[in-house]
Design an enzyme around this catalytic site. Structure first.
Site, PDB file in Angstrom:
ATOM      1  NE  ARG A  23      -4.008  -2.051   0.360  1.00 40.68           N
ATOM      2  CZ  ARG A  23      -3.990  -3.330  -0.068  1.00 40.68           C
ATOM      3  NH1 ARG A  23      -2.941  -3.796  -0.737  1.00 40.68           N
ATOM      4  NH2 ARG A  23      -5.022  -4.117   0.149  1.00 40.68           N
ATOM      5  CB  SER A  26      -8.697  -1.913   4.365  1.00 35.52           C
ATOM      6  OG  SER A  26      -8.989  -3.204   3.918  1.00 35.52           O
ATOM      7  CD  GLU A  84      -5.869   0.704   2.103  1.00 38.56           C
ATOM      8  OE1 GLU A  84      -5.692  -0.437   2.538  1.00 38.56           O
ATOM      9  OE2 GLU A  84      -6.685   0.983   1.192  1.00 38.56           O
TER      10      GLU A  84
HETATM   11  P1  FAD Z   1      -9.106   8.313  -5.202  1.00 36.70           P
HETATM   12  O1  FAD Z   1      -9.801   7.932  -3.950  1.00 36.70           O
HETATM   13  O2  FAD Z   1      -9.800   9.267  -6.093  1.00 36.70           O
HETATM   14  O3  FAD Z   1      -7.659   8.882  -4.845  1.00 36.70           O
HETATM   15  C1  FAD Z   1      -6.815   8.204  -3.955  1.00 36.70           C
HETATM   16  C2  FAD Z   1      -5.511   9.024  -3.788  1.00 36.70           C
HETATM   17  O4  FAD Z   1      -4.789   9.043  -5.002  1.00 36.70           O
HETATM   18  C3  FAD Z   1      -5.763  10.486  -3.449  1.00 36.70           C
HETATM   19  O5  FAD Z   1      -4.709  10.929  -2.637  1.00 36.70           O
HETATM   20  C4  FAD Z   1      -5.735  11.190  -4.809  1.00 36.70           C
HETATM   21  O6  FAD Z   1      -5.357  12.554  -4.712  1.00 36.70           O
HETATM   22  C5  FAD Z   1      -4.656  10.372  -5.521  1.00 36.70           C
HETATM   23  N1  FAD Z   1      -4.872  10.263  -6.964  1.00 36.70           N
HETATM   24  C6  FAD Z   1      -5.914   9.673  -7.584  1.00 36.70           C
HETATM   25  N2  FAD Z   1      -5.732   9.670  -8.918  1.00 36.70           N
HETATM   26  C7  FAD Z   1      -4.546  10.285  -9.145  1.00 36.70           C
HETATM   27  C8  FAD Z   1      -3.796  10.587 -10.326  1.00 36.70           C
HETATM   28  N3  FAD Z   1      -4.236  10.266 -11.546  1.00 36.70           N
HETATM   29  N4  FAD Z   1      -2.604  11.226 -10.191  1.00 36.70           N
HETATM   30  C9  FAD Z   1      -2.141  11.568  -8.961  1.00 36.70           C
HETATM   31  N5  FAD Z   1      -2.805  11.307  -7.812  1.00 36.70           N
HETATM   32  C10 FAD Z   1      -3.993  10.664  -7.905  1.00 36.70           C
HETATM   33  N6  FAD Z   1      -7.655  -0.977  -2.367  1.00 36.70           N
HETATM   34  C11 FAD Z   1      -6.805  -2.014  -2.505  1.00 36.70           C
HETATM   35  O7  FAD Z   1      -5.595  -1.808  -2.692  1.00 36.70           O
HETATM   36  N7  FAD Z   1      -7.241  -3.294  -2.447  1.00 36.70           N
HETATM   37  C12 FAD Z   1      -8.526  -3.609  -2.253  1.00 36.70           C
HETATM   38  O8  FAD Z   1      -8.883  -4.787  -2.212  1.00 36.70           O
HETATM   39  C13 FAD Z   1      -9.465  -2.537  -2.112  1.00 36.70           C
HETATM   40  N8  FAD Z   1     -10.772  -2.800  -1.895  1.00 36.70           N
HETATM   41  C14 FAD Z   1     -11.655  -1.774  -1.750  1.00 36.70           C
HETATM   42  C15 FAD Z   1     -13.005  -2.074  -1.544  1.00 36.70           C
HETATM   43  C16 FAD Z   1     -13.931  -1.060  -1.417  1.00 36.70           C
HETATM   44  C17 FAD Z   1     -15.380  -1.402  -1.217  1.00 36.70           C
HETATM   45  C18 FAD Z   1     -13.508   0.296  -1.509  1.00 36.70           C
HETATM   46  C19 FAD Z   1     -14.513   1.405  -1.408  1.00 36.70           C
HETATM   47  C20 FAD Z   1     -12.172   0.599  -1.687  1.00 36.70           C
HETATM   48  C21 FAD Z   1     -11.227  -0.426  -1.804  1.00 36.70           C
HETATM   49  N9  FAD Z   1      -9.850  -0.173  -1.996  1.00 36.70           N
HETATM   50  C22 FAD Z   1      -8.973  -1.215  -2.164  1.00 36.70           C
HETATM   51  C23 FAD Z   1      -9.349   1.203  -2.017  1.00 36.70           C
HETATM   52  C24 FAD Z   1      -9.476   1.888  -3.401  1.00 36.70           C
HETATM   53  O9  FAD Z   1     -10.368   1.184  -4.220  1.00 36.70           O
HETATM   54  C25 FAD Z   1      -8.128   1.963  -4.108  1.00 36.70           C
HETATM   55  O10 FAD Z   1      -7.193   2.648  -3.320  1.00 36.70           O
HETATM   56  C26 FAD Z   1      -8.239   2.677  -5.466  1.00 36.70           C
HETATM   57  O11 FAD Z   1      -7.038   2.562  -6.171  1.00 36.70           O
HETATM   58  C27 FAD Z   1      -8.579   4.155  -5.331  1.00 36.70           C
HETATM   59  O12 FAD Z   1      -8.853   4.655  -6.610  1.00 36.70           O
HETATM   60  P2  FAD Z   1      -9.614   6.022  -6.834  1.00 36.70           P
HETATM   61  O13 FAD Z   1      -9.548   6.328  -8.281  1.00 36.70           O
HETATM   62  O14 FAD Z   1     -10.972   5.952  -6.241  1.00 36.70           O
HETATM   63  O15 FAD Z   1      -8.692   7.005  -6.011  1.00 36.70           O
HETATM   64  N1  EPU Z   2     -10.528 -10.719  10.397  1.00 39.81           N
HETATM   65  C1  EPU Z   2     -11.198 -10.791  11.591  1.00 39.81           C
HETATM   66  N2  EPU Z   2     -12.271  -9.959  11.780  1.00 39.81           N
HETATM   67  C2  EPU Z   2     -12.681  -9.073  10.847  1.00 39.81           C
HETATM   68  C3  EPU Z   2     -11.983  -8.987   9.628  1.00 39.81           C
HETATM   69  C4  EPU Z   2     -10.897  -9.816   9.428  1.00 39.81           C
HETATM   70  O1  EPU Z   2     -10.866 -11.578  12.455  1.00 39.81           O
HETATM   71  O2  EPU Z   2     -13.668  -8.374  11.110  1.00 39.81           O
HETATM   72  C5  EPU Z   2      -9.367 -11.596  10.173  1.00 39.81           C
HETATM   73  C6  EPU Z   2      -9.781 -12.962   9.660  1.00 39.81           C
HETATM   74  O3  EPU Z   2      -9.034 -13.926  10.364  1.00 39.81           O
HETATM   75  C7  EPU Z   2      -9.299 -13.001   8.245  1.00 39.81           C
HETATM   76  C8  EPU Z   2      -8.148 -12.012   8.246  1.00 39.81           C
HETATM   77  O4  EPU Z   2      -8.499 -11.045   9.235  1.00 39.81           O
HETATM   78  O5  EPU Z   2      -8.906 -14.258   7.867  1.00 39.81           O
HETATM   79  C9  EPU Z   2      -7.952 -11.304   6.914  1.00 39.81           C
HETATM   80  O6  EPU Z   2      -9.191 -10.747   6.504  1.00 39.81           O
HETATM   81  P1  EPU Z   2      -9.544 -10.518   4.959  1.00 39.81           P
HETATM   82  O7  EPU Z   2      -9.216 -11.739   4.167  1.00 39.81           O
HETATM   83  O8  EPU Z   2     -10.922  -9.978   4.882  1.00 39.81           O
HETATM   84  O9  EPU Z   2      -8.501  -9.441   4.516  1.00 39.81           O
HETATM   85  P2  EPU Z   2      -7.964  -8.117   5.206  1.00 39.81           P
HETATM   86  O10 EPU Z   2      -6.588  -8.360   5.693  1.00 39.81           O
HETATM   87  O11 EPU Z   2      -8.948  -7.590   6.172  1.00 39.81           O
HETATM   88  C10 EPU Z   2      -6.819  -7.234   3.042  1.00 39.81           C
HETATM   89  C11 EPU Z   2      -6.748  -5.944   2.310  1.00 39.81           C
HETATM   90  C12 EPU Z   2      -7.960  -5.782   1.420  1.00 39.81           C
HETATM   91  C13 EPU Z   2      -7.980  -6.915   0.413  1.00 39.81           C
HETATM   92  C14 EPU Z   2      -8.029  -8.243   1.170  1.00 39.81           C
HETATM   93  C15 EPU Z   2      -7.878  -9.425   0.244  1.00 39.81           C
HETATM   94  C16 EPU Z   2      -5.453  -4.392   3.627  1.00 39.81           C
HETATM   95  C17 EPU Z   2      -5.465  -3.216   4.532  1.00 39.81           C
HETATM   96  N3  EPU Z   2      -6.642  -4.836   3.235  1.00 39.81           N
HETATM   97  O12 EPU Z   2      -7.930  -7.157   3.919  1.00 39.81           O
HETATM   98  O13 EPU Z   2      -7.841  -4.549   0.714  1.00 39.81           O
HETATM   99  O14 EPU Z   2      -9.099  -6.825  -0.445  1.00 39.81           O
HETATM  100  O15 EPU Z   2      -6.938  -8.316   2.106  1.00 39.81           O
HETATM  101  O16 EPU Z   2      -6.585  -9.467  -0.251  1.00 39.81           O
HETATM  102  O17 EPU Z   2      -4.394  -4.903   3.281  1.00 39.81           O
HETATM  103  C18 EPU Z   2      -8.311  -2.227   0.858  1.00 39.81           C
HETATM  104  O18 EPU Z   2      -7.100  -2.051   0.818  1.00 39.81           O
HETATM  105  O19 EPU Z   2      -9.131  -1.292   0.899  1.00 39.81           O
HETATM  106  C19 EPU Z   2      -8.830  -3.600   0.859  1.00 39.81           C
HETATM  107  C20 EPU Z   2     -10.120  -3.894   0.967  1.00 39.81           C
END
Ligand code: FAD
Ligand code: EPU
Length: 337
Positions: free
Chosen positions: A163, A237, A333
């Site tokens: 991240r 997250s 994050e």
């Molecule tokens: P924004 O929220 O619009 O911007 C994020 C940051 O980047 C801000 O600081 C912004 O200024 C900057 N930025 C955006 N675009 C540019 C650009 N073109 N040039 C320079 N700076 C820029 N993330 C994960 O890594 N893994 C996951 O599994 C994951 N799951 C998610 C699930 C949900 C339900 C949600 C809501 C979010 C999740 N995220 C996850 C977080 C998010 O989806 C990612 O971080 C995504 O890349 C953000 O994209 P965005 O276009 O919405 O960025």
């Molecule tokens: N867990 C709990 N309680 C909870 C949630 C999680 O006990 O309420 C424990 C469980 O044991 C589970 C473990 O945490 O097995 C991991 O949970 P999960 O697989 O849901 O993944 P995570 O670590 O919570 C991360 C990323 C996600 C990504 C998933 C899958 C980060 C901060 N988050 O979540 O990314 O989708 O793994 O790879 O690394 C994001 O960055 O926004 C995001 C959603």
């Protein structure tokens, strides 16, 4: 190109926070971006917005919010094993994944259904289910807001980590990412070892593994535990999973035998922050419209009218309680603005 004044950012962030931007405009190319930056007051850096899915607005933005709408998806190069696809920063990430799936290009299937746009994918090196963007990253082009030139960044230039990237740290607020080129595989290397993928594939009755099957499995898992921002405001997250030294992990295991940790290659252990937060009793807790999600404690949610400050204050309480109980400091994050 039209610059709007004092407009609500509610439609532009998945947390569903209603704050105002002093100036707001979309841009589709570098000419429009340069023009926008000319009118931008020097007092506050412009905020570049993608899909707004990793941002928490805690107050009005007293400057320019520029929405990146640079489009286009094109094959730019091909060799024996790879196809190199260049995508505009304003393209929706999951649509890009779908584009690859349809052409049988492998490498991003585990990253299905991550909200947001292509341009933000390198910002925090998005990752899920055992894959990070760095695994398929070739290069990107970014506009420097001071020298007004386009710079090319290779994999090594980006300093990708968990991240993390150079754009979140050293070059914060200096570059606007315009496009990203990904290196996709013609022959897939399936990655099903992480989390519940194998279990889900079995549940789906998949006989023949394919990138489409993996994408569907990932989509099903994500839908089962992550709230849909269309229904409940959230930014995924809220905190990162923290890494701690192995001896400290062993010490914590004595007091908390159920603690969830994964060994990193550098000898540290990455803890599941969701588990730590759940153990502190936060899962499902609601304070007005701000809450900790009932199915995934790592996700903070807005049930409707929560302010960014209310969500932030809740995150601070969670952070402090995890620190007190486990001696571990969580890092947010989500980008706090
Ligand atoms: P924004 O929220 O619009 O911007 C994020 C940051 O980047 C801000 O600081 C912004 O200024 C900057 N930025 C955006 N675009 C540019 C650009 N073109 N040039 C320079 N700076 C820029 N993330 C994960 O890594 N893994 C996951 O599994 C994951 N799951 C998610 C699930 C949900 C339900 C949600 C809501 C979010 C999740 N995220 C996850 C977080 C998010 O989806 C990612 O971080 C995504 O890349 C953000 O994209 P965005 O276009 O919405 O960025
Ligand atoms: N867990 C709990 N309680 C909870 C949630 C999680 O006990 O309420 C424990 C469980 O044991 C589970 C473990 O945490 O097995 C991991 O949970 P999960 O697989 O849901 O993944 P995570 O670590 O919570 C991360 C990323 C996600 C990504 C998933 C899958 C980060 C901060 N988050 O979540 O990314 O989708 O793994 O790879 O690394 C994001 O960055 O926004 C995001 C959603």
């Amino acid at each position: 190109m039209q610059i709007q004044q004092n407009i609500s950012l509610l439609p532009y962030n998945t947390m569903g926070i209603d704050v105002k931007a002093r100036h707001f405009a979309p841009f589709t190319d570098t000419d429009e971006l340069s023009q926008l930056l000319e009118v931008q007051p020097a007092t506050k850096p412009a905020l570049i917005l993608g899909g707004g899915s990793n941002i928490l607005f805690t107050k009005d933005y007293d400057g320019l919010v520029a929405k990146n709408e640079v489009k286009g998806v094109n094959v730019v190069k091909e060799d024996k094993s790879h196809v190199y696809v260049k995508a505009g920063a304003g393209e929706n990430w999951h649509s890009f994944v779908e584009h690859c799936l349809q052409r049988n290009l492998a490498g991003v299937e585990n990253l299905s259904l991550i909200p947001g746009n292509v341009g933000a994918s390198p910002m925090q090196n998005i990752g899920a289910y055992g894959v990070e963007i760095k695994d398929v990253f070739e290069e990107l082009e970014a506009f420097h807001i001071h020298d007004k030139k386009i710079h090319l960044f290779s994999l090594n230039d980006c300093d990708f980590g968990y991240r993390e990237s150079v754009f979140k740290r050293r070059y914060r607020d200096q570059f606007v990412i315009l496009n990203v080129t990904y290196r996709l595989n013609k022959t897939p290397r399936f990655n099903t070892s992480y989390g519940a993928i194998e279990q889900e594939l079995e549940h789906m009755g998949v006989q023949q593994l394919s990138i489409r099957a993996i994408a569907n499995a990932v989509i099903n898992i994500r839908r089962s535990k992550l709230p849909d921002p269309q229904e409940i405001g959230n930014a995924g997250s809220f905190f990162k999973n923290p890494s701690i030294p192995a001896p400290y992990y062993q010490q914590l295991q004595q007091s908390f035998p159920g603690i969830v940790g994964y060994a990193n290659t550098d000898g540290t252990v990455k803890l599941a922050a969701g588990w730590l937060i759940e153990q502190c009793g936060w899962k499902g807790v609601r304070r007005g419209d701000a809450g900790c999600h009932a199915k995934q404690a790592l996700v903070l949610v807005n049930y409707g009218q929560a302010t960014g400050k209310a969500i932030y204050d809740l995150s601070e309480e969670i952070l402090q309680s995890v620190k007190t109980k486990f001696g571990v400091t969580l890092e947010r994050e989500v980008n706090i603005v």
